[in-house]
Design a protein around this motif. Structure first.
Motif, short mmCIF file in Angstrom:
data_model
loop_
_atom_site.label_atom_id
_atom_site.label_comp_id
_atom_site.label_asym_id
_atom_site.label_seq_id
_atom_site.Cartn_x
_atom_site.Cartn_y
_atom_site.Cartn_z
N LEU A 61 -56.27 -47.28 79.70
CA LEU A 61 -55.30 -46.99 78.65
C LEU A 61 -55.66 -45.69 77.94
O LEU A 61 -54.76 -44.89 77.63
N ALA A 62 -56.92 -45.44 77.69
CA ALA A 62 -57.32 -44.19 77.04
C ALA A 62 -56.85 -42.98 77.84
O ALA A 62 -56.34 -42.01 77.27
N GLY A 63 -57.00 -43.04 79.15
CA GLY A 63 -56.52 -41.95 79.99
C GLY A 63 -55.03 -41.73 79.84
O GLY A 63 -54.55 -40.61 79.76
N ASN A 64 -54.27 -42.84 79.78
CA ASN A 64 -52.82 -42.75 79.60
C ASN A 64 -52.45 -42.27 78.21
O ASN A 64 -51.44 -41.59 78.04
N LEU A 65 -53.23 -42.64 77.21
CA LEU A 65 -52.97 -42.15 75.87
C LEU A 65 -53.14 -40.63 75.81
O LEU A 65 -52.41 -39.94 75.10
N MET A 66 -54.10 -40.12 76.57
CA MET A 66 -54.33 -38.67 76.56
C MET A 66 -53.31 -37.93 77.41
O MET A 66 -52.79 -36.90 77.00
N ILE A 67 -53.05 -38.45 78.62
CA ILE A 67 -52.09 -37.82 79.53
C ILE A 67 -51.29 -38.93 80.19
O ILE A 67 -51.76 -39.58 81.12
N THR A 68 -50.07 -39.16 79.69
CA THR A 68 -49.18 -40.13 80.32
C THR A 68 -48.79 -39.63 81.71
O THR A 68 -48.97 -38.45 82.03
N ASN A 69 -48.23 -40.51 82.51
CA ASN A 69 -47.69 -40.07 83.80
C ASN A 69 -46.65 -38.98 83.58
O ASN A 69 -46.60 -37.99 84.32
N GLU A 70 -45.83 -39.14 82.55
CA GLU A 70 -44.80 -38.15 82.23
C GLU A 70 -45.44 -36.81 81.88
O GLU A 70 -44.92 -35.74 82.26
N ALA A 71 -46.56 -36.84 81.16
CA ALA A 71 -47.25 -35.60 80.81
C ALA A 71 -47.83 -34.93 82.06
O ALA A 71 -47.77 -33.71 82.20
N ALA A 72 -48.38 -35.73 82.95
CA ALA A 72 -48.95 -35.18 84.19
C ALA A 72 -47.87 -34.46 84.99
O ALA A 72 -48.07 -33.34 85.48
N TRP A 73 -46.71 -35.08 85.11
CA TRP A 73 -45.62 -34.45 85.84
C TRP A 73 -45.09 -33.23 85.10
O TRP A 73 -44.69 -32.24 85.72
N SER A 74 -45.12 -33.25 83.78
CA SER A 74 -44.72 -32.09 82.99
C SER A 74 -45.67 -30.93 83.22
O SER A 74 -45.24 -29.77 83.33
N ILE A 75 -46.95 -31.22 83.30
CA ILE A 75 -47.96 -30.19 83.60
C ILE A 75 -47.63 -29.53 84.93
O ILE A 75 -47.69 -28.30 85.07
N GLN A 121 -62.58 -33.17 83.97
CA GLN A 121 -62.66 -34.44 84.69
C GLN A 121 -61.49 -35.36 84.34
O GLN A 121 -60.90 -35.98 85.23
N MET A 122 -61.15 -35.43 83.06
CA MET A 122 -60.03 -36.29 82.65
C MET A 122 -58.72 -35.75 83.20
O MET A 122 -57.88 -36.51 83.68
N LEU A 123 -58.53 -34.43 83.10
CA LEU A 123 -57.30 -33.83 83.63
C LEU A 123 -57.16 -34.15 85.12
O LEU A 123 -56.10 -34.60 85.57
N THR A 124 -58.21 -33.94 85.87
CA THR A 124 -58.17 -34.19 87.31
C THR A 124 -57.87 -35.65 87.60
O THR A 124 -57.02 -35.97 88.45
N TRP A 125 -58.54 -36.54 86.89
CA TRP A 125 -58.34 -37.98 87.11
C TRP A 125 -56.90 -38.38 86.83
O TRP A 125 -56.26 -39.06 87.62
N ARG A 126 -56.36 -37.95 85.67
CA ARG A 126 -54.99 -38.34 85.32
C ARG A 126 -53.97 -37.70 86.25
O ARG A 126 -52.97 -38.33 86.59
N SER A 159 -51.66 -40.24 88.46
CA SER A 159 -50.21 -40.20 88.21
C SER A 159 -49.43 -39.82 89.47
O SER A 159 -48.22 -40.01 89.52
N GLY A 160 -50.12 -39.26 90.44
CA GLY A 160 -49.45 -38.76 91.64
C GLY A 160 -48.99 -37.32 91.51
O GLY A 160 -48.51 -36.72 92.48
N ALA A 161 -49.14 -36.74 90.34
CA ALA A 161 -48.67 -35.37 90.11
C ALA A 161 -49.54 -34.32 90.80
O ALA A 161 -49.06 -33.21 91.08
N ALA A 162 -50.78 -34.65 91.08
CA ALA A 162 -51.70 -33.67 91.68
C ALA A 162 -51.23 -33.20 93.04
O ALA A 162 -51.45 -32.05 93.42
#
Length: 182
Positions: free
Chosen positions: A131-145, A164-169, A173-176
């Motif tokens: 949940l902490a990872g999602n609070l920092m970068i939601t799936n929507e945020a990852a796709w926005s990035i 590390q958190m950016l890469t993980w999220r 999220s599948g955005a990578a």
């Protein structure tokens, strides 16, 4: 530890819902102080505690890697203490982790087991991590990035996260798979 079935999607929905309650877009950055204030959970630093009790100073120096953050419970009230000797992205992650325990209504457990070792509930900690990872970068945020073609440094600065958190999220999220980094 395995997360219970459906938890990953539930965590992202909760992270988006929290943003909605705060008047933020699903892809917006979420500062931990804003969420803590929304939940009426005070956040203090180890430095503030060390000013009152010098024994705490060990957690800012030689033992600074031993504790990132913790929540002190007093009945239904929570108070988060964060190790401010860590870099800001790590502090953000640690605070979001502790806030995740509150959002998920995890019951406080004993700090130590009968042998004096730290008590650890892997399932509860795994949920709070996710949940902490999602609070920092939601799936929507990852796709926005990805859509905005933000470079790693830009995304890290925007969302207050470590590499590390950016890469993980981005991976989770599948955005990578659609992103070019530079």
């Amino acid at each position: 530890m395995a997360l219970r079935h459906g938890f990953k999607a539930e965590a992202n929905r909760l992270a988006v819902q929290v943003r909605k309650e705060l008047g933020l877009h699903a892809a917006a950055a979420l500062q931990p102080a804003l969420l803590a204030d929304h939940l009426s959970i005070p956040v203090s630093t180890f430095s503030a505690a060390a000013a009152v009790d010098s024994r705490i100073a060990i957690l800012l120096g030689g033992e600074k890697e031993s504790v990132s953050a913790l929540t002190v419970h007093c009945g239904p009230r929570r108070h988060i203490w964060v190790n401010d000797s860590h870099e800001t992205p790590r502090q953000n992650s640690s605070i979001h982790h502790e806030l995740s325990h509150a959002l998920l209504q995890h019951e406080p457990g004993p700090a130590f087991d009968p042998r004096g070792c730290r008590h650890w509930d892997g399932d509860v900690e795994a949920e709070a991590d996710w949940l902490a990872g999602n609070l920092m970068i939601t799936n929507e945020a990852a796709w926005s990035i990805t859509r905005r073609r933000l470079r790693d440094a830009e995304a890290m600065a925007c969302y207050g996260v470590s590499k590390q958190m950016l890469t993980w999220r981005m991976n989770m999220s599948g955005a990578a798979s659609r992103r070019r980094t530079a």
